[in-house]
Each structure stands twice: as C-alpha cells, then as structure tokens.
Scaffold this motif. Structure first.
Motif, PDB file in Angstrom:
ATOM      1  N   ALA A  17       0.809  -1.216   0.000  1.00  0.00           N
ATOM      2  CA  ALA A  17       0.000   0.000   0.000  1.00  0.00           C
ATOM      3  C   ALA A  17       0.841   1.263   0.000  1.00  0.00           C
ATOM      4  CB  ALA A  17      -0.938  -0.010   1.202  1.00  0.00           C
ATOM      5  N   ALA A  18       2.066   1.194   0.517  1.00  0.00           N
ATOM      6  CA  ALA A  18       2.907   2.395   0.583  1.00  0.00           C
ATOM      7  C   ALA A  18       3.492   2.774  -0.770  1.00  0.00           C
ATOM      8  CB  ALA A  18       4.044   2.194   1.587  1.00  0.00           C
ATOM      9  N   SER A  19       3.470   1.853  -1.723  1.00  0.00           N
ATOM     10  CA  SER A  19       4.116   2.094  -3.016  1.00  0.00           C
ATOM     11  C   SER A  19       3.125   2.694  -4.006  1.00  0.00           C
ATOM     12  CB  SER A  19       4.713   0.791  -3.564  1.00  0.00           C
ATOM     13  OG  SER A  19       5.710   0.306  -2.701  1.00  0.00           O
ATOM     14  N   CYS A  20       2.848   3.981  -3.816  1.00  0.00           N
ATOM     15  CA  CYS A  20       1.965   4.704  -4.725  1.00  0.00           C
ATOM     16  C   CYS A  20       2.473   6.130  -4.855  1.00  0.00           C
ATOM     17  CB  CYS A  20       0.520   4.682  -4.236  1.00  0.00           C
ATOM     18  SG  CYS A  20       0.303   5.337  -2.579  1.00  0.00           S
ATOM     19  N   GLU A  21       2.224   6.744  -5.996  1.00  0.00           N
ATOM     20  CA  GLU A  21       2.704   8.084  -6.294  1.00  0.00           C
ATOM     21  C   GLU A  21       1.586   8.894  -6.919  1.00  0.00           C
ATOM     22  OE1 GLU A  21       6.035   9.698  -6.226  1.00  0.00           O
ATOM     23  OE2 GLU A  21       6.141   8.191  -4.645  1.00  0.00           O
ATOM     24  N   ALA A  22       1.660  10.211  -6.747  1.00  0.00           N
ATOM     25  CA  ALA A  22       0.758  11.137  -7.440  1.00  0.00           C
ATOM     26  C   ALA A  22       1.623  12.243  -8.042  1.00  0.00           C
ATOM     27  CB  ALA A  22      -0.273  11.712  -6.490  1.00  0.00           C
ATOM     28  N   VAL A  23       1.599  12.357  -9.347  1.00  0.00           N
ATOM     29  CA  VAL A  23       2.387  13.357 -10.060  1.00  0.00           C
ATOM     30  C   VAL A  23       1.427  14.406 -10.613  1.00  0.00           C
ATOM     31  CG1 VAL A  23       3.973  13.786 -11.971  1.00  0.00           C
ATOM     32  CG2 VAL A  23       4.145  11.665 -10.654  1.00  0.00           C
ATOM     33  N   GLU A  24       1.671  15.653 -10.281  1.00  0.00           N
ATOM     34  CA  GLU A  24       0.796  16.726 -10.738  1.00  0.00           C
ATOM     35  C   GLU A  24       1.255  17.286 -12.083  1.00  0.00           C
ATOM     36  OE1 GLU A  24      -0.043  19.959  -8.134  1.00  0.00           O
ATOM     37  OE2 GLU A  24      -1.558  18.826  -7.033  1.00  0.00           O
ATOM     38  N   ILE A  25       0.285  17.553 -12.948  1.00  0.00           N
ATOM     39  CA  ILE A  25       0.504  18.235 -14.222  1.00  0.00           C
ATOM     40  C   ILE A  25      -0.370  19.484 -14.212  1.00  0.00           C
ATOM     41  CG2 ILE A  25       0.316  18.114 -16.732  1.00  0.00           C
ATOM     42  CD1 ILE A  25       2.374  16.205 -15.811  1.00  0.00           C
ATOM     43  N   ALA A  26       0.237  20.649 -14.316  1.00  0.00           N
ATOM     44  CA  ALA A  26      -0.537  21.892 -14.362  1.00  0.00           C
ATOM     45  C   ALA A  26      -1.202  22.018 -15.727  1.00  0.00           C
ATOM     46  CB  ALA A  26       0.362  23.090 -14.092  1.00  0.00           C
ATOM     47  N   LEU A  27      -2.474  22.370 -15.732  1.00  0.00           N
ATOM     48  CA  LEU A  27      -3.223  22.575 -16.966  1.00  0.00           C
ATOM     49  C   LEU A  27      -3.320  24.068 -17.236  1.00  0.00           C
ATOM     50  CD1 LEU A  27      -6.082  19.972 -16.391  1.00  0.00           C
ATOM     51  CD2 LEU A  27      -3.978  19.678 -17.721  1.00  0.00           C
ATOM     52  N   ALA A  28      -2.835  24.484 -18.386  1.00  0.00           N
ATOM     53  CA  ALA A  28      -2.747  25.911 -18.708  1.00  0.00           C
ATOM     54  C   ALA A  28      -3.933  26.356 -19.552  1.00  0.00           C
ATOM     55  CB  ALA A  28      -1.440  26.205 -19.448  1.00  0.00           C
ATOM     56  N   THR A  29      -4.382  27.568 -19.296  1.00  0.00           N
ATOM     57  CA  THR A  29      -5.420  28.185 -20.121  1.00  0.00           C
ATOM     58  C   THR A  29      -4.823  28.631 -21.453  1.00  0.00           C
ATOM     59  OG1 THR A  29      -4.982  30.239 -18.930  1.00  0.00           O
ATOM     60  CG2 THR A  29      -6.845  28.933 -18.184  1.00  0.00           C
ATOM     61  N   GLY A  30      -5.703  29.032 -22.382  1.00  0.00           N
ATOM     62  CA  GLY A  30      -5.269  29.432 -23.709  1.00  0.00           C
ATOM     63  C   GLY A  30      -5.457  30.914 -23.959  1.00  0.00           C
ATOM     64  N   ALA A  31      -5.356  31.296 -25.212  1.00  0.00           N
ATOM     65  CA  ALA A  31      -5.495  32.695 -25.606  1.00  0.00           C
ATOM     66  C   ALA A  31      -6.933  33.156 -25.439  1.00  0.00           C
ATOM     67  CB  ALA A  31      -5.059  32.862 -27.063  1.00  0.00           C
ATOM     68  N   PRO A  32      -7.145  34.456 -25.191  1.00  0.00           N
ATOM     69  CA  PRO A  32      -8.523  34.950 -25.068  1.00  0.00           C
ATOM     70  C   PRO A  32      -9.293  34.767 -26.370  1.00  0.00           C
ATOM     71  CG  PRO A  32      -6.943  36.767 -25.121  1.00  0.00           C
ATOM     72  CD  PRO A  32      -6.151  35.518 -24.994  1.00  0.00           C
ATOM     73  N   ALA A  33     -10.501  34.213 -26.268  1.00  0.00           N
ATOM     74  CA  ALA A  33     -11.291  33.925 -27.466  1.00  0.00           C
ATOM     75  C   ALA A  33     -12.711  34.469 -27.397  1.00  0.00           C
ATOM     76  CB  ALA A  33     -11.344  32.405 -27.703  1.00  0.00           C
ATOM     77  N   ALA A  34     -13.261  34.647 -26.201  1.00  0.00           N
ATOM     78  CA  ALA A  34     -14.644  35.103 -26.064  1.00  0.00           C
ATOM     79  C   ALA A  34     -14.755  36.065 -24.899  1.00  0.00           C
ATOM     80  CB  ALA A  34     -15.590  33.916 -25.859  1.00  0.00           C
ATOM     81  N   LEU A  35     -15.522  37.131 -25.114  1.00  0.00           N
ATOM     82  CA  LEU A  35     -15.747  38.133 -24.073  1.00  0.00           C
ATOM     83  C   LEU A  35     -17.242  38.204 -23.811  1.00  0.00           C
ATOM     84  CD1 LEU A  35     -14.048  41.632 -23.906  1.00  0.00           C
ATOM     85  CD2 LEU A  35     -16.413  41.282 -23.221  1.00  0.00           C
ATOM     86  N   GLU A  36     -17.630  37.974 -22.552  1.00  0.00           N
ATOM     87  CA  GLU A  36     -19.040  37.945 -22.177  1.00  0.00           C
ATOM     88  C   GLU A  36     -19.342  39.123 -21.257  1.00  0.00           C
ATOM     89  OE1 GLU A  36     -19.226  34.297 -20.115  1.00  0.00           O
ATOM     90  OE2 GLU A  36     -18.766  33.047 -21.860  1.00  0.00           O
ATOM     91  N   ALA A  37     -20.556  39.659 -21.388  1.00  0.00           N
ATOM     92  CA  ALA A  37     -21.010  40.727 -20.495  1.00  0.00           C
ATOM     93  C   ALA A  37     -22.475  40.501 -20.175  1.00  0.00           C
ATOM     94  CB  ALA A  37     -20.811  42.092 -21.149  1.00  0.00           C
ATOM     95  N   ARG A  38     -22.821  40.584 -18.902  1.00  0.00           N
ATOM     96  CA  ARG A  38     -24.197  40.399 -18.458  1.00  0.00           C
ATOM     97  C   ARG A  38     -24.528  41.505 -17.462  1.00  0.00           C
ATOM     98  NH1 ARG A  38     -25.876  34.782 -15.715  1.00  0.00           N
ATOM     99  NH2 ARG A  38     -24.492  35.586 -14.099  1.00  0.00           N
ATOM    100  N   LEU A  39     -25.703  42.126 -17.644  1.00  0.00           N
ATOM    101  CA  LEU A  39     -26.132  43.217 -16.785  1.00  0.00           C
ATOM    102  C   LEU A  39     -27.317  42.790 -15.932  1.00  0.00           C
ATOM    103  CD1 LEU A  39     -25.930  46.170 -19.326  1.00  0.00           C
ATOM    104  CD2 LEU A  39     -24.203  45.433 -17.698  1.00  0.00           C
ATOM    105  N   ALA A  40     -27.402  43.374 -14.734  1.00  0.00           N
ATOM    106  CA  ALA A  40     -28.489  43.012 -13.824  1.00  0.00           C
ATOM    107  C   ALA A  40     -29.844  43.453 -14.363  1.00  0.00           C
ATOM    108  CB  ALA A  40     -28.242  43.633 -12.447  1.00  0.00           C
ATOM    109  N   ARG A  41     -29.876  44.487 -15.219  1.00  0.00           N
ATOM    110  CA  ARG A  41     -31.134  44.931 -15.829  1.00  0.00           C
ATOM    111  C   ARG A  41     -30.959  44.973 -17.351  1.00  0.00           C
ATOM    112  NH1 ARG A  41     -33.226  50.011 -12.056  1.00  0.00           N
ATOM    113  NH2 ARG A  41     -32.709  49.074 -10.038  1.00  0.00           N
ATOM    114  N   ASP A  42     -31.982  44.559 -18.045  1.00  0.00           N
ATOM    115  CA  ASP A  42     -31.934  44.554 -19.505  1.00  0.00           C
ATOM    116  C   ASP A  42     -33.366  44.701 -20.040  1.00  0.00           C
ATOM    117  OD1 ASP A  42     -31.210  44.324 -22.128  1.00  0.00           O
ATOM    118  OD2 ASP A  42     -30.874  42.153 -22.058  1.00  0.00           O
TER     119      ASP A  42
END
Length: 614
Positions: A344-369
């Motif tokens: 049971a002691a012989s186990c490993e966890a290796v982390e891989i960071a997941l990176a975001t990409g280039a900006p592709a979409a811009l959203e805007a929402r207003l409380a009143r419309d």
C-alpha cells in the motif's frame, strides 16, 4: 496525371525563383513534431508520420514512435526528413553508495548526460530531478554534460529506499526527453534497540544479514544494541547466551512501516488544456532492499486527462504518455500510479498543471436589460479561452464615467443619443448604448513556444508562455546570428537577409520560418463593443436572471431597492417552471428544458423582464 503533365509540374516546382514545394527546417524533425512549409493550398502526404494542417502553407508533421525518417509527398515533390535521435541516458552516481540515517546527512549526486550513441552530451541543459524518500537540492553544472546535486534523506527515523529520476528536457513542451535516467539505493537507519534479559546475559542481534553486539545485560537486566537497519528488514534475530552457555534465539519484530518502492516523474510539468498536448511519465519500482524491478506491474490513471499503458523503457524504467483534457485550464491534474506488488505504501501522485489558452470570447451580463436611462447597474464581465476556461474580467476605457466604469458596474447615459434624421426633419433617438470592453493577458517571462514570420524587411519572432501570454524579456537567437530580447508583446525583430530564417531560445524552444507563409497568430488581447439596450426610467423595475437552471427575480424601486410584497406573474415559452419560493429579497424557481424564454411581469404595472434560456 500523364508523363508530360507530371514533367510540366516538376518543371514548375523547380522553376528558378520559385520556392521548393516542400521545405523543411534545417534540423531533424523532433520526435514530438515540427513544422514544414508547402506551396499554399497544396496537399501533403506523410509516410511514417501524422500531418496536421496549421495555416495556409504550413503543416505540423508528427513522426510515429520509433520512426527514424519520414517521407513527405506533395504532388510531384518528395522529401525525406530525418527524425531526431531517441532519448539518451542520464547516468547517476551517488556517494556514499549506501548512506545511513543518523550518520550521513546528505548524499552527493553526479549526473552525466549521454546522447543516444553513448557520447557525453556536451550541450545538454540541466536535468529536472525528482526523488522519493528525500529531497534533491539545486542542480549545478560541473562541466560539459555533467551536473552535481545533493540528496537529503527524509527526516523519518526508519530506513527507506531512495529513488532519483532525472529527465533532460528536449524543449519546454516536448514530452520526449533529450535524455532520461534513474537510480535507486538503500538508505539504512542507525538506531539503538533496547532490551531486557537476565543480568549478565550476553545478546547479539542479527539485522539484514549483519550481526551487532554482543552486549551484556546490567545488574537490572537492561541492555541496548546499536544497529544499522537496511530497508526491507522487518525483523531481527536476537541470540542470548547466559553464564553457563545456554543459548536462546528469538525473533524480534522491529515495528517498521512498509517501504515506499516507487518513484515517478513527468515532463512537461505544465501543458495546455487543449485535448492534444501531452507529457511523458517515467517510473521506477524497486525490491524491498532497493534493487530495481524490471517489468514491474504498475497501474496509472489521471483524474482529468488520459494516461496510456506503461511500457518498458531504458533499464528498469517504465514510461507512459499522458494526454491533457479539453478544458480545466488554471487547475492541476493528478496522475496516480500504484505498484500493487510493493504494498500500500508504493503509490505516487504526479501533478501536471493545466494551462489556459489565448482569449477567445468576451461575455457581459447586466443586472437589468434594458437598462433605465441614468441607472447604475451591476455587471458581470468574463473573458474565456476557446475551451471555455475563465481568464479574467474585462474592463472599459480608463477613467470612463459611462458604460463599463468597472468590470462589475455599468452606468447608463442620462438621455438617448440622436441617431438619424426622421421623415419629419427631426432626429430619431438611439436607445442603444455602445460600450467598449477590453482584456489583455499580463506578460510572462518564460518562453514555452516560438513562432517566426516575415514582415517586410524584417523577421519577427513571437514568444509565448505555456498559458499563451506574451513572453517578455526573453533572449532569442536568430539563424542570422542576431540576438534580440523580446518586448512586452513577446516579439523580437531582426533584419531579413533571405527567404528562410530560424529562431531559438534557452530551454530548447525553436521555430523555422519562410517568407511566403505565416504561422497562426496567438492573440493576447481581446476588444469588443457591447450593445446595451436602454429605456426610460420607471418607478418599478423587474430584475431577473438565470443562474445554473434556477430563475432568480425581484421587483426593485427606481433606486434599486427591493420592494417586498409585489405580485409577480411568470410566463414561460418552451421551458417548464417549478413553484416559486423565497430567495432573499426576491424569489426563485427551477427551470427545466431549453431553449425558450421567460417573462417576469410585475402584476400591478405590467413592467417585465425577459430571460432567454439557451
């Protein structure tokens, strides 16, 4: 195509001044893929590789595993492209070879990098080192292809198996390493074992094949033995001899925990969450005493991405390929590896960071419309990459007093603007407020990738980080010999003296470029103008929004304060609404189905808010 047509095509392709139909970088193709250029619009066939179109005239060619050359065909043109050498090896030497806790505070490591032919790799960069049962300090160069480091055993008092895995990266995003190696060695523990016997009895302890003692019990029957316990030893044999020669042998349980017999490392440590980026995983399993186990039965899985089967590598190493998921950028994935045969002691966890990409979409929402003239309303702005991962909030022009004055606040103008002349000579009011929003990724400092394009009389190299930011302050080397530092936009320029050029940076990032084709651009900024509907102010406002399958609504006065006790009528089209229930100052109800629309109507005045369900 008949012979005459084929000859004519070959003559056209070889005409003076015309670029060749297939152009290769001036180095062997990387095992992880490289870019080649064609006549724009021409097809490409690859024998021994996968060909992926990148942009008009540019293809990414990824050799199949183990292939040493790739045959590229485009029309009548044919090129044979060599593939870069497979990984070399990292030789690791340790001093002392069998360290003992309580005596040796650290272990000296010497790492020698060799290429696939066995020669010292004089140009190798510093290895990336991972360790089990201890910590490896900074890796320092010690001559061409040679590096030194210090291994510090863990502070645990019990014996362990130390495993060191070293990877030499080929480039920042290349899963295939330039060289790889590992070593395992026992780290014994010097401890004192107390015991009791009849006064005067002499006791000898045998641990891991070595004898310690004898020691004589004092007048109170107490004794202690200094022993060195190697990893894997779980018991000791105590032999006692009294004054008349009677012997007694007893097995003593040392009460030691199980030894971790597995270590793993991965490269790259960060990849784009684009569904195609990959990393290589390297693991070494050992016997209880520290000897490597060849073909150990290992199991690996990832929480978000996909891990292929572990396969034999050099020596006793095993390797697998990890593929990133689509989305999840800004978080980490975990590769979990188990060695059931090691306990049971012989186990490993290796982390891989997941990176975001280039900006592709811009959203805007207003409380009143629509927004009442002169009103200040809450806003929600978000910028996402092509996979839907959040990059941040957008903002309006600096110092703006109308429109998006902050990422979370919108100010409507006090009166509608005049839009156009009417048929009676007047001007029709414009009830749309056009509000600009912008977003830009902050620059980074490390170049994970490079591209190069021709711009007039200059070559322009562009450096990007793993998360698509401009890599500023990076020194790049052009094939012409120019050394230039990238600016805040991640760009470096050099005079053009030909139709082909290359660029490289420390760490192995590189790119080839051709004057008549351009690589796809990776934006770091996004600008959008939001059309915000306006309306005259009203003493009563209905505010409604859809939040993850729940409709939330309330009735406010002209100053935006909730008005309790107002009766509201809900009208739905294409969706089903659950019964309303209290929700703070307003109400809420569940929404099932899509697409459709919901009207939330103040029963007394008829003022309504319309919510689209997509």
């Amino acid at each position: 195509m008949n012979a005459a047509a084929a000859l004519a095509a070959a003559l056209v392709l070889a005409a003076p001044g015309a670029p060749p139909a297939i152009r290769l970088p001036p180095w062997p193709l990387s095992p992880d893929g490289d870019v080649v250029a064609l006549t724009p619009g021409a097809p490409l066939q690859a024998d021994g590789a996968r060909a992926e179109p990148l942009a008009p005239g540019l293809w990414r060619v990824v050799p199949a595993p183990g292939v040493r050359e790739v045959v590229l065909v485009s029309g009548a043109a044919r090129r044979v492209a060599p593939v870069g050498a497979p990984p070399g090896r990292v030789e690791i030497a340790v001093t002392p070879g069998q360290p003992v806790k309580g005596r040796d505070r650290e272990v000296a490591l010497v790492l020698t990098v060799r290429d696939a032919s066995g020669a010292v790799d004089a140009g190798a960069p510093s290895p990336v080192v991972s360790a089990a049962a201890g910590h490896v300090g900074a890796v320092a160069p010690d001559g061409p292809g040679r590096f030194t480091a210090r291994f510090e055993p863990s502070p645990a008092r019990w014996p362990e198996v130390a495993i060191v895995v070293a990877l030499v990266p080929r480039c920042p995003l290349c899963p295939t390493p330039r060289a790889v190696g590992a070593i395992s060695f026992p780290v014994a523990a010097a401890i004192t074992l107390p015991g009791r016997a009849e006064p005067g009895v002499r006791t000898t302890l045998e641990v891991g094949g070595r004898s310690f003692g004898p020691v004589t019990a004092d007048a109170r029957g107490r004794f202690s033995v200094d022993v060195v316990v190697p990893p894997g030893a779980r018991t000791a044999i105590a032999t006692s001899v009294d004054a008349i020669g009677n012997r007694n042998r007893t097995t003593v349980d040392l009460g030691l925990p199980a030894v971790d017999r597995l270590a793993c490392a991965a490269w790259p440590s960060a990849v784009p969450a684009d569904g195609s980026a990959s990393a290589s995983l390297w693991c070494l399993a050992t016997e209880p005493g520290g000897a490597p186990v060849r073909a150990a039965a290992l199991a690996a899985s990832a929480r978000r991405g996909v891990v292929g089967p572990l396969e034999p590598g050099p020596g006793a190493l095993q390797h697998a390929t990890y593929r990133a998921p689509v989305g999840g950028g800004g978080r980490a994935d975990a590769i979990e590896i188990a060695f059931p045969g090691g306990g049971a002691a012989s186990c490993e966890a290796v982390e891989i960071a997941l990176a975001t990409g280039a900006p592709a979409a811009l959203e805007a929402r207003l409380a009143r419309d629509p927004v009442p003239l002169g009103a200040i309303v809450a806003a929600d702005t978000a910028v996402r990459d092509a996979r839907g991962d959040l990059l941040g909030a957008a903002h309006g022009p600096a110092g703006a007093r109308q429109g998006f004055v902050a990422p979370d606040r919108f100010v409507a103008r006090a009166a509608p603007a005049a839009r156009s002349e009417t048929g009676e000579g007047g001007r029709e009011p414009d009830w749309i407020q056009r509000a600009p929003l912008a977003f830009e990724l902050a620059p980074g400092r490390e170049a994970a990738s490079l591209s190069i394009r021709r711009d007039g009389r200059q070559w322009v190299a562009t450096a990007r980080t793993v998360d698509a930011r401009a890599a500023a302050g990076v020194v790049v080397r052009f094939g012409s010999g120019a050394r230039v530092t990238t600016d805040a936009a991640g760009e470096a320029r050099a005079p053009a003296s030909g139709d082909e050029e290359t660029v490289e940076a420390d760490g192995g990032a590189r790119a080839a470029g051709w004057a008549d084709v351009a690589p796809p651009a990776t934006p770091v900024a996004l600008v959008r103008t939001v059309d915000v509907p306006l309306r005259p102010p009203s003493p009563i406002e209905v505010v409604a929004r859809l939040d993850a399958g729940t409709l939330r609504f309330e009735v406010d006065d002209a100053d935006g304060r909730p008005v309790p006790g107002r009766r509201v009528v809900l009208r739905a089209e294409g969706v089903t609404l659950g019964p309303p229930s209290p929700d703070g100052a307003g109400q809420r109800c569940a929404v099932a189905g899509r697409p459709g629309r919901i009207a939330v109507v103040d029963a007394e005045t008829g003022v309504a808010a319309l919510v689209e369900v997509r």
